[in-house]
Scaffold this motif. Structure first.
Motif, PDB file in Angstrom:
ATOM      1  N   LEU A 112      35.376 -14.585  -1.061  1.00  0.00           N
ATOM      2  CA  LEU A 112      35.382 -13.679   0.082  1.00  0.00           C
ATOM      3  C   LEU A 112      34.140 -13.910   0.924  1.00  0.00           C
ATOM      4  O   LEU A 112      33.019 -13.895   0.403  1.00  0.00           O
ATOM      5  N   SER A 113      34.344 -14.150   2.217  1.00  0.00           N
ATOM      6  CA  SER A 113      33.202 -14.422   3.100  1.00  0.00           C
ATOM      7  C   SER A 113      32.289 -13.203   3.206  1.00  0.00           C
ATOM      8  O   SER A 113      32.723 -12.066   3.041  1.00  0.00           O
ATOM      9  N   ILE A 114      31.041 -13.483   3.473  1.00  0.00           N
ATOM     10  CA  ILE A 114      30.021 -12.455   3.667  1.00  0.00           C
ATOM     11  C   ILE A 114      29.599 -12.514   5.125  1.00  0.00           C
ATOM     12  O   ILE A 114      29.291 -13.589   5.645  1.00  0.00           O
ATOM     13  N   SER A 115      29.579 -11.368   5.770  1.00  0.00           N
ATOM     14  CA  SER A 115      29.204 -11.303   7.182  1.00  0.00           C
ATOM     15  C   SER A 115      27.694 -11.364   7.357  1.00  0.00           C
ATOM     16  O   SER A 115      26.939 -10.916   6.492  1.00  0.00           O
ATOM     17  N   ALA A 116      27.302 -11.883   8.505  1.00  0.00           N
ATOM     18  CA  ALA A 116      25.907 -11.810   8.928  1.00  0.00           C
ATOM     19  C   ALA A 116      25.779 -10.582   9.825  1.00  0.00           C
ATOM     20  O   ALA A 116      26.725 -10.223  10.533  1.00  0.00           O
ATOM     21  N   THR A 117      24.623  -9.952   9.794  1.00  0.00           N
ATOM     22  CA  THR A 117      24.386  -8.798  10.660  1.00  0.00           C
ATOM     23  C   THR A 117      22.935  -8.761  11.105  1.00  0.00           C
ATOM     24  O   THR A 117      22.049  -9.247  10.403  1.00  0.00           O
TER      25      THR A 117
END
Length: 185
Positions: A32-37
């Motif tokens: 599952l991809s992890i978002s950048a913020t």
């Protein structure tokens, strides 16, 4: 890249997180991809696990270099997006890369990674969303109404996706999702 990435999208309270969690328990190759913020970490959040926490300037660099598959400004302040490199690395390892994004994000991924398979999770009926959202009890009446209005727009866009999976039963919908993913990955 031997397997395509898979985009999972659907309206609020449709059960995306539940289905994804269940799929990951049944298929160990799902990554599952992890978002950048650009927002600061909340207590207990870990960089690279919950999000990639980056500066505004680093986020700008990722956009300018084409290294964001999709991104958006959320609540008019902070930016969130899906970095391309971790997705590419997961695919190169032979993992099944899964990106859970909103409708705007799915449309952006369609442009930046057209080979990705797009899957829309739909409720059996709109009333089910309203019932599920109210049952969660995590939003007040105004926020619920706003989310339901957004859901109407999202449901109207379901035909833009390669597959539509109706979450009328968690086990059945999970099996259908896994069948789609395994047939292509």
């Amino acid at each position: 890249m031997s397997t395509p990435a898979f985009v999972v999208c659907g309206p609020t309270a449709v059960g995306k997180d539940t289905l994804i969690r269940r799929m990951r328990g049944l298929e160990p190759r799902i990554w599952l991809s992890i978002s950048a913020t650009t927002r600061d970490p909340r207590p207990g959040e870990v960089d690279g696990v919950d999000y990639y926490f980056v500066t505004q300037s680093r986020f700008d660099e990722l956009i300018a270099s084409g290294d964001m598959l999709e991104w958006a400004v959320v609540h008019g302040v902070h930016r969130y997006g899906t970095p391309r490199q971790p997705v590419t690395e997961a695919l190169d390892r032979g993992d099944i890369a899964l990106l859970e994004v909103d409708l705007a994000g799915a449309r952006q991924v369609r442009q930046s990674m057209p080979e990705a398979t797009q899957i829309f999770i739909a409720p059996p009926a709109f009333e089910d969303l309203a019932r599920r959202l109210a049952a969660r009890g995590t939003e007040g009446p105004e926020e619920r109404q706003r989310r339901l209005e957004t859901a109407k727009v999202e449901l109207a866009a379901a035909d833009e996706f390669d597959h539509v999976v109706v979450n009328d039963d968690v086990a059945r919908a999970t099996d259908e999702l896994l069948s789609i993913i395994r047939s292509m990955g």
